[in-house]
Design a protein around this motif. Structure first.
Motif, PDB file in Angstrom:
ATOM      1  N   UNK A   2      44.367   1.331  75.200  1.00 38.16           N
ATOM      2  CA  UNK A   2      43.420   0.823  76.174  1.00 38.16           C
ATOM      3  C   UNK A   2      43.943  -0.460  76.797  1.00 38.16           C
ATOM      4  N   UNK A   3      43.710  -0.674  78.074  1.00 39.85           N
ATOM      5  CA  UNK A   3      44.243  -1.861  78.736  1.00 39.85           C
ATOM      6  C   UNK A   3      43.535  -3.125  78.288  1.00 39.85           C
ATOM      7  N   UNK A   4      44.223  -4.248  78.326  1.00 41.70           N
ATOM      8  CA  UNK A   4      43.627  -5.539  78.031  1.00 41.70           C
ATOM      9  C   UNK A   4      43.398  -6.264  79.351  1.00 41.70           C
ATOM     10  N   UNK A   5      42.133  -6.412  79.727  1.00 42.88           N
ATOM     11  CA  UNK A   5      41.799  -7.041  80.992  1.00 42.88           C
ATOM     12  C   UNK A   5      41.264  -8.436  80.726  1.00 42.88           C
ATOM     13  N   UNK A   6      41.379  -9.352  81.692  1.00 45.54           N
ATOM     14  CA  UNK A   6      40.830 -10.695  81.513  1.00 45.54           C
ATOM     15  C   UNK A   6      39.319 -10.655  81.436  1.00 45.54           C
ATOM     16  N   UNK A   7      38.757 -11.637  80.744  1.00 48.24           N
ATOM     17  CA  UNK A   7      37.304 -11.723  80.666  1.00 48.24           C
ATOM     18  C   UNK A   7      36.715 -12.016  82.034  1.00 48.24           C
ATOM     19  N   UNK A   8      35.533 -11.486  82.318  1.00 48.44           N
ATOM     20  CA  UNK A   8      34.875 -11.818  83.571  1.00 48.44           C
ATOM     21  C   UNK A   8      34.649 -13.316  83.691  1.00 48.44           C
ATOM     22  N   UNK A  27      36.427  -5.894  76.395  1.00 49.68           N
ATOM     23  CA  UNK A  27      37.718  -5.647  77.016  1.00 49.68           C
ATOM     24  C   UNK A  27      37.689  -4.347  77.790  1.00 49.68           C
ATOM     25  N   UNK A  28      38.151  -4.407  78.985  1.00 50.04           N
ATOM     26  CA  UNK A  28      38.290  -3.245  79.863  1.00 50.04           C
ATOM     27  C   UNK A  28      36.981  -2.717  80.405  1.00 50.04           C
ATOM     28  N   UNK A  29      35.865  -3.434  80.217  1.00 46.32           N
ATOM     29  CA  UNK A  29      34.627  -2.875  80.759  1.00 46.32           C
ATOM     30  C   UNK A  29      34.619  -2.989  82.268  1.00 46.32           C
ATOM     31  N   UNK A  30      33.809  -2.150  82.864  1.00 44.91           N
ATOM     32  CA  UNK A  30      33.747  -2.159  84.317  1.00 44.91           C
ATOM     33  C   UNK A  30      33.528  -0.800  84.892  1.00 44.91           C
ATOM     34  N   UNK A  31      33.626   0.290  84.083  1.00 43.16           N
ATOM     35  CA  UNK A  31      33.369   1.625  84.602  1.00 43.16           C
ATOM     36  C   UNK A  31      32.155   2.202  83.962  1.00 43.16           C
ATOM     37  N   UNK A 155      24.448  -7.289  82.053  1.00 44.08           N
ATOM     38  CA  UNK A 155      25.347  -6.658  83.016  1.00 44.08           C
ATOM     39  C   UNK A 155      25.774  -7.640  84.107  1.00 44.08           C
ATOM     40  N   UNK A 156      24.880  -8.523  84.513  1.00 42.25           N
ATOM     41  CA  UNK A 156      25.222  -9.516  85.534  1.00 42.25           C
ATOM     42  C   UNK A 156      26.276 -10.487  85.008  1.00 42.25           C
ATOM     43  N   UNK A 157      26.094 -10.957  83.797  1.00 43.77           N
ATOM     44  CA  UNK A 157      26.986 -11.985  83.265  1.00 43.77           C
ATOM     45  C   UNK A 157      28.299 -11.417  82.750  1.00 43.77           C
ATOM     46  N   UNK A 158      28.244 -10.312  82.038  1.00 43.02           N
ATOM     47  CA  UNK A 158      29.467  -9.754  81.453  1.00 43.02           C
ATOM     48  C   UNK A 158      30.268  -8.932  82.452  1.00 43.02           C
ATOM     49  N   UNK A 159      29.571  -8.230  83.319  1.00 46.47           N
ATOM     50  CA  UNK A 159      30.249  -7.358  84.266  1.00 46.47           C
ATOM     51  C   UNK A 159      30.455  -7.963  85.636  1.00 46.47           C
ATOM     52  N   UNK A 160      29.920  -9.169  85.863  1.00 44.66           N
ATOM     53  CA  UNK A 160      30.067  -9.802  87.158  1.00 44.66           C
ATOM     54  C   UNK A 160      29.307  -9.092  88.261  1.00 44.66           C
ATOM     55  N   UNK A 161      28.239  -8.369  87.916  1.00 43.64           N
ATOM     56  CA  UNK A 161      27.469  -7.627  88.911  1.00 43.64           C
ATOM     57  C   UNK A 161      26.387  -8.512  89.512  1.00 43.64           C
ATOM     58  N   UNK A 162      26.011  -8.219  90.754  1.00 36.19           N
ATOM     59  CA  UNK A 162      24.857  -8.913  91.309  1.00 36.19           C
ATOM     60  C   UNK A 162      23.589  -8.260  90.772  1.00 36.19           C
ATOM     61  N   UNK A 163      22.457  -8.867  91.090  1.00 38.14           N
ATOM     62  CA  UNK A 163      21.194  -8.403  90.527  1.00 38.14           C
ATOM     63  C   UNK A 163      20.895  -6.954  90.874  1.00 38.14           C
TER      64      UNK A 163
END
Length: 730
Positions: A2-8, A27-31, A155-163
């Protein structure tokens, strides 16, 4: 792997002790459905969103909801650290769980301690809170503080999503429209939405309780809460079904076009375990650890929970109307609800069409053709779906038909009869066998399907490259490390070491017997010894199988395996699970060609043939409903060339989430479905729109030119079938 991505960016302000935990978990969340990105996981816009937060000088009023939490401490989380600090405005909830705060506009934190009580509005009774809880709400919707609002913040804080995007993602995971997500579910008038919200709340609150109870003294509450509230649980192909788009957001048909036909292929609903395998092997491992005195406090809980899962599977379906034979492999109550609600939404999507079909049932009847694989859980799913369809539109009842099964097969010797409504060639093509399905005559239209099935089965059982790919998934250093993390939370290190060095191994051996509570039904089964634990990766993989089946069995077993499967390890073993499916049911290895999907061409042709009939003016069918299995939906999706699902991998490379969009939770969750709605204008011109898991979805990329100009999802049928190379059946 699994890829290692930077923290949001949202997490960069956490203390270093918390960053380690969050990095491991996120790590790697976003999908959607398991990490990784791509268009397949894009979320639809919400139909409506809650009202924005009040201005900075306004009071903020709301309620803290599980049932209703009384005497909970509530504050404005001005510094967004997930805690009520001494300098932040705070209050206590009243006897109905309500609160009012004065101060700056900010998110809300509710700290619910053992000095609080929980009021059940259904019974007006209260009970003391026995385990600490912390809940949050975003500043955009501070009026209801509950699990759903906490998940939106996560989800907003960890995934960088808007409301809006976070609310849509959480709404899909719960199974409600976004407009209903952040209300008080105790007052929700829609019983289906209320049940979904309450079930998600009950499960989520327990995850938060467990996470806070097991957190170390120095752990950051915000990080712990975020990890517990994120929606990605990595259930993959065992994920309970959630429609992926709000019906109210569907694109309207072009002017002059009206629906004239609809068809569907659906996987059966959520089920229990298929047989006495994973549960018995894990329980045998647990028993040995118990006998060795090697159980941790968490490990002591595992054995009883495995037995609950096991007993529920032995008795699954007993006393449930519509279940053919109790036992392993049956649909659960969650699965029954999935197909019941899927049918209701089909009527909701095309209300005028179904009314017209029902109104003309006496004068110009059109058949609702229903076909299944013949396997109990698919048959039962079809029955529950049809019952719901009839309940929604009683006039449709006489139109439901079950065509005769293909005959005579096998075509040598005595033919084996199949019940009406069964078509194994169409809906069980991965397991066609000589005894019931043999086709020896090349001129027979089913000959090719039978031969393709035999070729696939030979590949699955005897291809050395496939065996190497699949067997290698759980014996890597990464798999051993992930398995060790899980096992050392349950067992003493010395016990885990004995599995690692081969001193201990386990299998699904032995006989178990369980009886129903009323004593009127009992079942005894023996394991076949073929499901084994010979490595740490094996053990982790089997624990993962119990983790993913538990949500489907919440009514029957009442257990949650989340405590045994932290998110990081769930994601790792989800990737292994998806990898195995990718190689033998998905696009697979490039060098193997279309061996995994070729047998599904019969289903592709059947979908097109139904629309061909409409095109030539044959309106005898109003709909065709097909019920099958993941082993059918997966190769079919590949054969259809859905965007992102047709990417094979060279033999020299390996499947990974980082480089491939294949996700079981998208391709084939429980009750996964593809639906085609067909529209016609006055001249007879046809348009087709496809829904995949009820989300408007493109056909293969090469067919983009077949889209009707000015539309996003409607395809000119003549151009579409030409793109797929479909020839009209003679």
């Amino acid at each position: 792997m699994l890829p290692n991505l930077p923290l949001p960016r949202a997490l960069t302000g956490l203390p270093s002790s918390s960053l380690g935990l969050v990095a491991l978990l996120l790590a790697s969340c976003g999908g959607g459905g398991g990490g990784g990105g791509g268009v397949l996981f894009a979320l639809p816009p919400a139909a409506t969103t809650p009202a924005p937060a009040p201005a900075a000088s306004s009071n903020v009023s709301g309620v803290v909801v599980g049932s209703y939490f009384v005497n909970a401490k509530v504050c404005l989380d001005i510094n967004a650290n997930g805690r009520c600090d001494a300098d932040e405005p705070s209050t206590r909830t009243d006897k109905q769980g309500g609160f009012t705060l004065a101060g700056a506009s900010a998110g809300i934190v509710a700290e619910i301690g053992t000095d609080a009580t929980e009021l059940d509005p259904a019974t007006s009774t209260s009970k003391p809170v026995t385990s600490r809880l912390v809940l949050r709400a975003p500043k955009e919707a501070p009026g209801v503080v509950d699990y759903q609002s906490t998940a939106v913040v996560a989800e907003m804080e960890a995934g960088g999503l808007d409301f809006k995007a976070a609310s849509s993602k959480v709404a899909i995971s719960v199974g409600v429209v976004a407009a209903k997500l952040l209300g008080d579910f105790n007052t929700e008038g829609d019983p289906v939405a209320k049940a979904a919200l309450k079930a998600a709340s009950d499960e989520g609150l327990q995850r938060i309780r467990d996470a806070l109870a097991s957190a170390a003294a120095g752990d950051d509450v915000k990080a712990v809460l975020t990890a517990a509230a994120l929606t990605d649980r990595y259930y993959q192909t065992k994920a309970p079904y959630r429609p992926q788009q709000d019906v109210s957001t569907y694109e309207a048909p072009p002017a002059g076009f009206a629906p004239v036909y609809t068809e569907m292929i659906a996987r059966h609903g959520s089920r229990g375990l298929s047989s006495l395998k994973y549960d018995l092997a894990v329980y045998n491992m647990w028993e040995k650890a118990r006998d060795d005195g090697a159980l941790t406090p968490l490990g002591q809980k595992l054995g009883p929970d495995v037995l609950k899962i096991m007993k529920a599977n032995f008795l699954l379906g007993y006393g449930v109307a519509g279940i053919s034979t109790p036992g392993y492999g049956n649909e659960t109550q969650v699965g029954i609800n999935e197909h019941t609600q899927l049918a209701a939404r089909l009527v909701q999507r095309l209300p005028a069409y179904w009314k017209q079909v029902g109104d003309s049932a006496g004068s110009a009847p059109r058949q609702i053709v229903t076909v299944t694989s013949g396997v109990d859980r698919a048959v039962d799913s079809g029955n529950f779906f049809v019952q719901s369809l009839k309940a929604a539109q009683p006039a449709l009842a006489p139109l439901v038909t079950y065509p005769a099964a293909p005959v005579p097969y096998p075509d040598t010797g005595a033919a084996v009869s199949q019940p009406a409504g069964t078509n194994r060639f169409l809906l069980y093509f991965h397991k066609l066998v000589k005894a019931t399905d043999q086709v020896t005559k090349p001129a027979d239209p089913l000959y090719t399907t039978y031969q393709d099935s035999q070729a696939y089965q030979a590949y699955k059982s005897g291809d050395a490259d496939l065996a190497a790919k699949q067997s290698g998934l759980t014996v890597t250093p990464e798999a051993a490390a992930a398995g060790r993390v899980l096992l050392e939370r349950l067992f003493a290190k010395s016990f885990v070491d004995k599995i690692a060095d081969g001193s201990y191994s386990f299998a699904n051996t032995g006989t178990r017997t369980f009886a129903s509570d009323d004593g009127k039904f009992s079942s005894s089964l023996s394991g076949d010894g073929k499901t084994t634990i010979k490595s740490l990766g094996d053990a982790g993989s089997l624990l993962y199988e119990l983790y993913v089946i538990a949500p489907a069995m919440r009514s029957e077993a009442g257990v949650d395996f989340a405590a045994y499967m932290p998110a990081a390890q769930a994601k790792f073993f989800a990737a292994l699970n998806d990898g195995s499916d990718f190689y033998d049911k998905g696009p697979g290895m490039t060098e193997k060609g279309d061996i995994t999907s070729r047998m599904s061409q019969i289903l592709v042709d059947d979908m097109f043939n139904e629309v061909d009939a409409i095109a030539r003016g044959d309106r005898s069918h109003a709909a065709k409903l097909r019920f099958a299995h993941a082993e059918i939906l997966m190769p079919f999706a590949v054969r259809m060339g859905l965007k992102g699902l047709d990417q094979s991998v060279p033999k020299a490379a390996n499947f990974s989430y980082g480089s491939n969009a294949w996700r079981g939770e998208y391709v084939s969750p429980m009750a996964a479905n593809m639906q085609w709605d067909v529209y016609a204008d006055a001249s007879g011109k046809l348009l087709v729109k496809m829904l995949y898991n009820e989300k408007e979805t493109d056909f293969k990329a090469a067919c983009d030119g077949a889209k009707k100009a000015g539309t996003a999802h409607y395809y000119d049928y003549t151009a579409l079938k030409a793109c797929y190379g479909h020839a009209v059946a003679q």
